[in-house]
Design a protein around this motif. Structure first.
Motif, mmCIF file in Angstrom:
data_model
loop_
_atom_site.group_PDB
_atom_site.id
_atom_site.type_symbol
_atom_site.label_atom_id
_atom_site.label_comp_id
_atom_site.label_asym_id
_atom_site.label_seq_id
_atom_site.Cartn_x
_atom_site.Cartn_y
_atom_site.Cartn_z
ATOM 1 N N VAL A 90 -54.986 7.083 42.915
ATOM 2 C CA VAL A 90 -55.103 8.699 43.043
ATOM 3 C C VAL A 90 -56.042 9.617 44.423
ATOM 4 O O VAL A 90 -55.897 10.543 43.990
ATOM 5 C CB VAL A 90 -56.841 9.437 41.832
ATOM 6 C CG1 VAL A 90 -56.421 8.384 40.340
ATOM 7 C CG2 VAL A 90 -58.261 8.167 42.431
ATOM 8 N N GLN A 146 -55.978 10.603 47.524
ATOM 9 C CA GLN A 146 -54.580 11.180 47.839
ATOM 10 C C GLN A 146 -54.977 11.814 49.507
ATOM 11 O O GLN A 146 -53.293 11.400 50.051
ATOM 12 C CB GLN A 146 -54.046 12.923 47.616
ATOM 13 C CG GLN A 146 -53.572 12.766 45.928
ATOM 14 C CD GLN A 146 -52.437 12.563 45.428
ATOM 15 O OE1 GLN A 146 -51.478 12.844 46.240
ATOM 16 N NE2 GLN A 146 -52.393 11.423 44.770
ATOM 17 N N LYS A 158 -57.393 9.386 32.748
ATOM 18 C CA LYS A 158 -58.400 9.928 34.454
ATOM 19 C C LYS A 158 -59.157 11.492 33.705
ATOM 20 O O LYS A 158 -58.594 11.862 33.707
ATOM 21 C CB LYS A 158 -57.060 9.966 34.902
ATOM 22 C CG LYS A 158 -56.620 11.193 35.668
ATOM 23 C CD LYS A 158 -55.191 10.761 35.950
ATOM 24 C CE LYS A 158 -55.500 12.013 38.252
ATOM 25 N NZ LYS A 158 -55.568 12.929 38.233
ATOM 26 N N GLN A 166 -47.189 11.634 38.194
ATOM 27 C CA GLN A 166 -45.745 11.942 39.575
ATOM 28 C C GLN A 166 -45.511 9.935 39.598
ATOM 29 O O GLN A 166 -44.787 9.466 39.541
ATOM 30 C CB GLN A 166 -45.839 12.432 40.785
ATOM 31 C CG GLN A 166 -46.159 14.326 40.478
ATOM 32 C CD GLN A 166 -46.395 14.284 41.888
ATOM 33 O OE1 GLN A 166 -47.235 13.803 43.089
ATOM 34 N NE2 GLN A 166 -46.378 15.995 41.325
ATOM 35 N N ASP A 210 -49.431 16.098 38.454
ATOM 36 C CA ASP A 210 -50.705 15.603 38.897
ATOM 37 C C ASP A 210 -50.218 14.114 39.604
ATOM 38 O O ASP A 210 -48.948 13.967 40.031
ATOM 39 C CB ASP A 210 -51.158 14.513 38.023
ATOM 40 C CG ASP A 210 -52.003 13.952 38.778
ATOM 41 O OD1 ASP A 210 -53.633 14.659 38.708
ATOM 42 O OD2 ASP A 210 -52.521 12.161 37.634
ATOM 43 N N GLY A 211 -51.101 14.231 41.163
ATOM 44 C CA GLY A 211 -50.677 12.300 41.782
ATOM 45 C C GLY A 211 -50.387 11.106 41.189
ATOM 46 O O GLY A 211 -49.344 10.863 41.373
ATOM 47 N N ASN A 258 -60.062 13.325 36.893
ATOM 48 C CA ASN A 258 -60.431 13.662 37.851
ATOM 49 C C ASN A 258 -59.128 14.579 38.260
ATOM 50 O O ASN A 258 -58.436 14.437 37.495
ATOM 51 C CB ASN A 258 -60.389 12.895 39.134
ATOM 52 C CG ASN A 258 -58.885 12.361 39.499
ATOM 53 O OD1 ASN A 258 -58.886 11.079 38.623
ATOM 54 N ND2 ASN A 258 -58.222 12.085 39.645
ATOM 55 N N SER A 259 -58.883 15.272 39.279
ATOM 56 C CA SER A 259 -58.064 16.675 39.373
ATOM 57 C C SER A 259 -57.144 17.357 37.927
ATOM 58 O O SER A 259 -58.472 17.767 37.714
ATOM 59 C CB SER A 259 -56.825 15.947 40.327
ATOM 60 O OG SER A 259 -57.451 15.882 41.803
#
Lengths: 530, 313
Positions: free
Chosen positions: A442, A444, A162, A128, A124-125, A164-165
């Motif tokens: 978040v 990106q 979180k 990371q 995950d962004g 999301n995603s």
């Protein structure tokens, strides 16, 4: 027998055939079964391995999180009993609630949580970003572990919680130790519902049973935080891709909830006294034009600015949502309606003039370079937005080619950094939930590190990247808020993408359902049937 | 006959191999990458590359094809890229709905089309012949999705006699099973009933004008004997041919009907697999589809010998 009597007999027979009228799924003991029309397929059972929407929704039913954000996106303990921060913010100690179990009956331990965080943090962004600060994980005991950081990272709870995603779902240690690039083979969860793998027919049907060993929190539900109570015995998804069929099934009582009703069928559903329509995700979906910064013409910042001058968000939004109450103009790079959003620096979106855009385009030196739009026409929303974009660019005098394709083709072609005549592209339309663009961590699409670092389009704005690093390093929320605004002001100068507004989507459900709550994801806990 | 059937089956193996190769080639040149769909929007190129390696998608095409072919020869259709489930299991899950729908639709098509065609030929130029013209025109011109929606609106949404959508396995009872299939089967059979009726009528008209039919009339043979024993049997070859073609074509036509009635059949499995570029599923379904064509054609050829003793192999 006379014809009239025959017809009378037929009608009487029809009325007196209650068994005929029973829906197909009523053959099962359906008293406490929540039947959901799920618009997206459940193709994979690993919400870390893939970010497909179906896998995410599966994740929320099947797994639990250590921390979860509430309706104000404030992180709250979920599986965690709580956490403490030590060593000037460089150490977090997280304790687990007592009695937590996995679906195989094994207790949830620190040894399960740590590899779960590691696996999520590899994919995950936001994860990371968090892992850049992590020095070590240490097990204190089965219910307590320590995260040591190289420097303070106050966003750690927000990252773990979180919505999301990709989310940090807690899996058993053996599953969590699977290579993040490889799919897990089990479906042993930690959440309120147990996945019934034997009933799973990918693309058609999925089912869960209430997990009796789950201990929900006592707090009321708020966002994805609070008590995740299994209020039904079973949850069933039917993947119905045809909108008319889905609507008819809901109206006939064969299904209870339709997660994403088609906008053009809303008037029919509104008129049905047995159906309620509800804006479940208040943050909405945000759409944007993603520009290719590495190829002409959008490698020219002045041309990007000229295009932005022509944007009237209302033109885009009206093409996809007929109800004005569900449309929101959003001149921000963050989700409007959330604390991070503002209109700072958004003057270029206030112009809304074709003539001024034409003049700016001429002044920018546009020489008729072809603009290739990757249009995901199989998706009615993205397709409509691509068509509006094509029309807009033609009106300001650009040479446009709208290329129709499905998502998989677009996903491959947008990787190309080649010129448009060699298979490259100029722009595509994309949509994200409000939770996906809450802040610089978040969002990106706000990455601007050029080729190799940025998101597709590879915006190259060193100032923006520096600000993003400063935001991550910032020690307190006030400082972060200021830097967040600075990022937006800078983003409106370099335009990594152009925001084109947001819409709210409604869920449709039958009136006998109880406990439907506002939520940024498709979560089905707390929902019961009267 | 047995030797003929065996020879045909053996001949089908290279045909299916060529079909598999063509499909693999088409998939190879089709844009789209499952690794990107899996990785999602946040993935870096490095992550996508690692997923491709883990799925074996980084291998050259001939190695991937060879690996798949070797698996198939060992009775393994491979594993779905997305669901991680064996393709054979996924096809098996979808086979009952599709086969049930197909069989019921074929039976309905024959049950409606053949008697209608015979009656129209027998009463040429009369009311029933005109009715057949109207029926066949409607059958040909109303698309399956329009007919499906109309039938669902009347019999499911309005009258509540039948379910709007879904499939109930036969293990949950024959009547619930049949209820879930009536509307889709009627939808699917409309066009094929029209085709069969048209062909039956034409074939019957041809036979009914033959001298031996006139002789039978002159000998005082009863009309139904002439119609069914002398005429229909001799008109059966083109009818059997068109039924065979219909069965094979219906296999592909189920996609729309399955979508309209949310039936979890092979058609929807294929569409989902194409959307996701789930290559092993696509290859598995195409292989099954080509095998079905071979079996249907063989069955039709064998049926010829039963309806017309002059044909032998």
């Amino acid at each position: 027998m006379k014809r009239r009597n025959f017809l009378k007999g037929l009608s009487a027979a029809a009325i007196s055939m209650p068994s005929l009228a029973a829906p197909a799924f009523a053959q099962k003991p359906a008293l406490k079964t929540l039947r959901i029309i799920h618009s997206t397929n459940l193709a994979s059972l690993d919400p870390i391995w893939t970010t497909e929407p179906g896998a995410k929704d599966y994740g929320f039913l099947t797994f639990d999180q250590l921390i979860a954000v509430d309706e104000h996106y404030v992180p709250q303990p979920q599986m965690a009993e709580g956490w403490s921060v030590e060593d000037d913010g460089k150490t977090y100690i997280i304790g687990l609630r007592e009695g937590l179990k996995f679906h195989d009956g094994e207790p949830v331990r620190s040894q399960d949580c740590i590899p779960s965080i590691r696996r999520w943090g590899a994919r995950d962004g936001f994860g990371q970003m968090m892992m850049r600060f992590v020095d070590a994980f240490e097990v204190i005991d089965d219910r307590k572990f320590r995260i040591k950081l190289t420097k303070a990272f106050p966003m750690l709870p927000a990252a773990l919680g979180k919505s999301n995603s990709s989310q940090c779902f807690i899996m058993p240690e053996r599953m969590a130790k699977t290579d993040p690039m490889t799919q897990v083979t089990e479906s042993i969860g930690s959440g309120p519902f147990r996945f019934l793998r034997d009933e799973w027919v990918p693309g058609a049907h999925a089912a869960w049973a209430k997990f009796d060993g789950y201990i929900p929190r006592k707090e009321p539900v708020s966002g994805i935080a609070g008590g995740r109570i299994a209020a039904v015995d079973r949850v069933e998804w039917s993947i119905i891709t045809d909108a008319a069929t889905a609507m008819a099934a809901l109206q006939a009582g064969e299904q209870d909830i339709w997660d994403i009703p088609a906008p053009d069928l809303m008037p029919v559903l509104e008129a049905d006294p047995n159906i309620t329509l509800f804006v479940r995700n208040p943050s909405g979906t945000f759409y944007m034009l993603q520009l290719n910064h590495q190829q002409p013409p959008f490698n020219n910042p002045a041309i990007r600015q000229a295009m932005a001058m022509a944007i009237d968000q209302m033109e885009f939004l009206q093409a996809i949502e007929p109800d004005p109450k569900l449309i929101r103009i959003c001149d921000s790079f963050y989700a409007c309606g959330t604390p991070g959003a503002s209109e700072a620096g958004s003057n270029v979106l206030k112009v809304k003039s074709i003539d001024k855009a034409k003049a700016a385009l001429k002044a920018a030196g546009y020489a008729g370079e072809k603009v290739v739009i990757l249009g995901v026409m199989a998706n009615p929303v993205l397709g409509a937005l691509a068509s509006v974009t094509e029309d807009l660019l033609r009106r300001i005098g650009m040479n446009v080619d709208l290329v129709a394709m499905d998502f998989a083709t677009m996903a491959q072609r947008r990787v190309s950094k080649e010129p448009v005549d060699k298979g490259g592209w100029s722009l595509f339309v994309t949509g994200w939930t409000g939770a996906d663009i809450l802040n610089p961590a978040v969002n990106q699409m706000l990455r601007a590190g050029g080729v190799g670092k940025g998101w597709f389009g590879w915006a190259d704005d060193p100032a923006l990247e520096t600000l993003r690093d400063q935001w991550a390093d910032a020690g307190d929320p006030a400082e972060q808020a200021k830097i967040s605004t600075d990022i937006q002001v800078e983003a409106f100068k370099s335009l990594p993408y152009i925001p084109i507004g947001s819409t709210s989507t409604r869920v449709a459900y039958r009136k006998n359902l109880t406990g439907i709550f506002s939520c940024p994801v498709f979560a089905y806990w707390n929902i019961g049937k009267s | 006959m047995l030797i003929y059937a065996l020879r045909r089956i053996l001949m089908a193996i290279p045909v299916m191999g060529v079909v598999a190769l063509v499909i693999f080639g088409l998939l190879y040149i089709t844009p789209g990458d499952p690794a990107m769909v899996i990785a999602g929007d946040q993935a870096t190129p490095d992550e996508i590359a690692r997923i491709r390696v883990s799925l074996g998608l980084d291998q050259p095409a001939y190695i991937r094809f060879g690996t798949w072919l070797w698996q198939v020869m060992q009775g393994d259709l491979g594993t779905s890229i997305f669901s991680n489930q064996p393709v054979a299991l996924m096809i098996d899950q979808r086979l009952q709905p599709t086969l049930s729908l197909l069989i019921l639709a074929v039976l309905l098509s024959i049950g409606i089309g053949v008697p209608f065609g015979v009656a129209a030929a027998w009463k040429r130029g009369k009311a029933i012949d005109h009715a057949l013209a109207i029926f066949t025109t409607a059958g040909f011109s109303i698309p399956a999705f329009v007919a499906g929606y109309a039938l669902a609106f009347i019999f499911a949404s309005t009258l509540h006699w039948l379910p709007v959508q879904g499939f109930t396995p036969i293990s949950e009872g024959f009547w619930p099973f049949l209820r879930s299939l009536i509307l889709p089967a009627v939808t699917l059979s409309l066009v094929y009933a029209a085709v069969i009726a048209r062909v039956t009528r034409a074939a019957m008209l041809d036979v009914l004008s033959q001298d031996y039919i006139r002789t039978a009339h002159a000998k005082g043979v009863r009309p139904y004997m002439i119609l069914f024993r002398h005429a229909l049997k001799n008109a059966a070859v083109p009818v059997v041919t068109i039924i065979g073609i219909g069965v094979a074509t219906l296999f592909g036509a189920t996609v729309v009907t399955e979508n309209v009635f949310a039936i979890p059949g092979l058609g929807r499995l294929t569409v989902d697999a194409i959307t996701h570029r789930d290559y092993p599923i696509i290859q598995g379904v195409v292989l099954l589809s080509s095998a079905t064509y071979v079996v249907v054609n063989l069955t039709v050829d064998i049926l010829y010998t039963l309806v017309d003793p002059r044909i032998s192999y």
